[in-house]
Design a protein around this motif. Structure first.
Motif, PDB file in Angstrom:
ATOM      1  N   ILE A  14     -12.425   1.190  -2.131  1.00  0.00           N
ATOM      2  CA  ILE A  14     -12.032   0.050  -1.299  1.00  0.00           C
ATOM      3  C   ILE A  14     -10.758  -0.584  -1.846  1.00  0.00           C
ATOM      4  O   ILE A  14      -9.840  -0.913  -1.092  1.00  0.00           O
ATOM      5  N   SER A  15     -10.693  -0.737  -3.155  1.00  0.00           N
ATOM      6  CA  SER A  15      -9.510  -1.337  -3.781  1.00  0.00           C
ATOM      7  C   SER A  15      -8.268  -0.474  -3.562  1.00  0.00           C
ATOM      8  O   SER A  15      -7.202  -0.986  -3.186  1.00  0.00           O
ATOM      9  N   ALA A  16      -8.388   0.816  -3.809  1.00  0.00           N
ATOM     10  CA  ALA A  16      -7.235   1.709  -3.645  1.00  0.00           C
ATOM     11  C   ALA A  16      -6.809   1.800  -2.182  1.00  0.00           C
ATOM     12  O   ALA A  16      -5.611   1.791  -1.877  1.00  0.00           O
ATOM     13  N   GLY A  17      -7.772   1.872  -1.287  1.00  0.00           N
ATOM     14  CA  GLY A  17      -7.453   1.958   0.138  1.00  0.00           C
ATOM     15  C   GLY A  17      -6.789   0.708   0.666  1.00  0.00           C
ATOM     16  O   GLY A  17      -5.822   0.781   1.438  1.00  0.00           O
ATOM     17  N   SER A  18      -7.281  -0.444   0.235  1.00  0.00           N
ATOM     18  CA  SER A  18      -6.677  -1.687   0.718  1.00  0.00           C
ATOM     19  C   SER A  18      -5.277  -1.877   0.133  1.00  0.00           C
ATOM     20  O   SER A  18      -4.380  -2.364   0.824  1.00  0.00           O
ATOM     21  N   ALA A  19      -5.068  -1.483  -1.111  1.00  0.00           N
ATOM     22  CA  ALA A  19      -3.726  -1.585  -1.696  1.00  0.00           C
ATOM     23  C   ALA A  19      -2.749  -0.666  -0.962  1.00  0.00           C
ATOM     24  O   ALA A  19      -1.610  -1.067  -0.661  1.00  0.00           O
ATOM     25  N   ALA A  20      -3.167   0.550  -0.660  1.00  0.00           N
ATOM     26  CA  ALA A  20      -2.303   1.477   0.074  1.00  0.00           C
ATOM     27  C   ALA A  20      -2.067   0.998   1.502  1.00  0.00           C
ATOM     28  O   ALA A  20      -0.962   1.128   2.038  1.00  0.00           O
ATOM     29  N   ALA A  21      -3.090   0.413   2.125  1.00  0.00           N
ATOM     30  CA  ALA A  21      -2.947  -0.069   3.507  1.00  0.00           C
ATOM     31  C   ALA A  21      -2.004  -1.266   3.580  1.00  0.00           C
ATOM     32  O   ALA A  21      -1.208  -1.380   4.517  1.00  0.00           O
ATOM     33  N   ILE A  22      -2.080  -2.156   2.598  1.00  0.00           N
ATOM     34  CA  ILE A  22      -1.177  -3.314   2.588  1.00  0.00           C
ATOM     35  C   ILE A  22       0.268  -2.849   2.421  1.00  0.00           C
ATOM     36  O   ILE A  22       1.173  -3.341   3.096  1.00  0.00           O
ATOM     37  N   ALA A  23       0.475  -1.888   1.528  1.00  0.00           N
ATOM     38  CA  ALA A  23       1.831  -1.367   1.346  1.00  0.00           C
ATOM     39  C   ALA A  23       2.319  -0.644   2.601  1.00  0.00           C
ATOM     40  O   ALA A  23       3.501  -0.750   2.960  1.00  0.00           O
ATOM     41  N   ALA A  24       1.440   0.061   3.280  1.00  0.00           N
ATOM     42  CA  ALA A  24       1.832   0.817   4.473  1.00  0.00           C
ATOM     43  C   ALA A  24       2.078  -0.082   5.675  1.00  0.00           C
ATOM     44  O   ALA A  24       2.862   0.252   6.558  1.00  0.00           O
ATOM     45  N   ALA A  25       1.428  -1.220   5.734  1.00  0.00           N
ATOM     46  CA  ALA A  25       1.525  -2.085   6.905  1.00  0.00           C
ATOM     47  C   ALA A  25       2.643  -3.120   6.809  1.00  0.00           C
ATOM     48  O   ALA A  25       2.695  -4.044   7.621  1.00  0.00           O
TER      49      ALA A  25
END
Length: 62
Positions: A14-25
């Motif tokens: 969850i932590s890694a996915g949310s960090a990657a999603a914030i950077a991607a968005a």
């Protein structure tokens, strides 16, 4: 308190996915490549964290 390896890996995913999603968005659009990056971050975190054992509470083995 003992946290199982499964719970530890889910939380890291969850932590890694949310960090990657914030950077991607940042540009308000998530492209296919960014979606793949998010997915690989989650799967990678699950696998790596699940494979590493929890530290023993007793200290070093003698």
């Amino acid at each position: 308190m003992k946290i199982s390896g499964f719970v530890k890996s889910i939380l890291s995913g969850i932590s890694a996915g949310s960090a990657a999603a914030i950077a991607a968005a940042q540009d308000n659009v998530i492209s296919t490549g960014e979606g793949v990056t998010i997915t690989l971050a989650v799967i990678g975190a699950w696998g790596i964290v699940y494979a590493v054992p929890n530290k023993s509470a007793k200290g070093p083995q003698q």
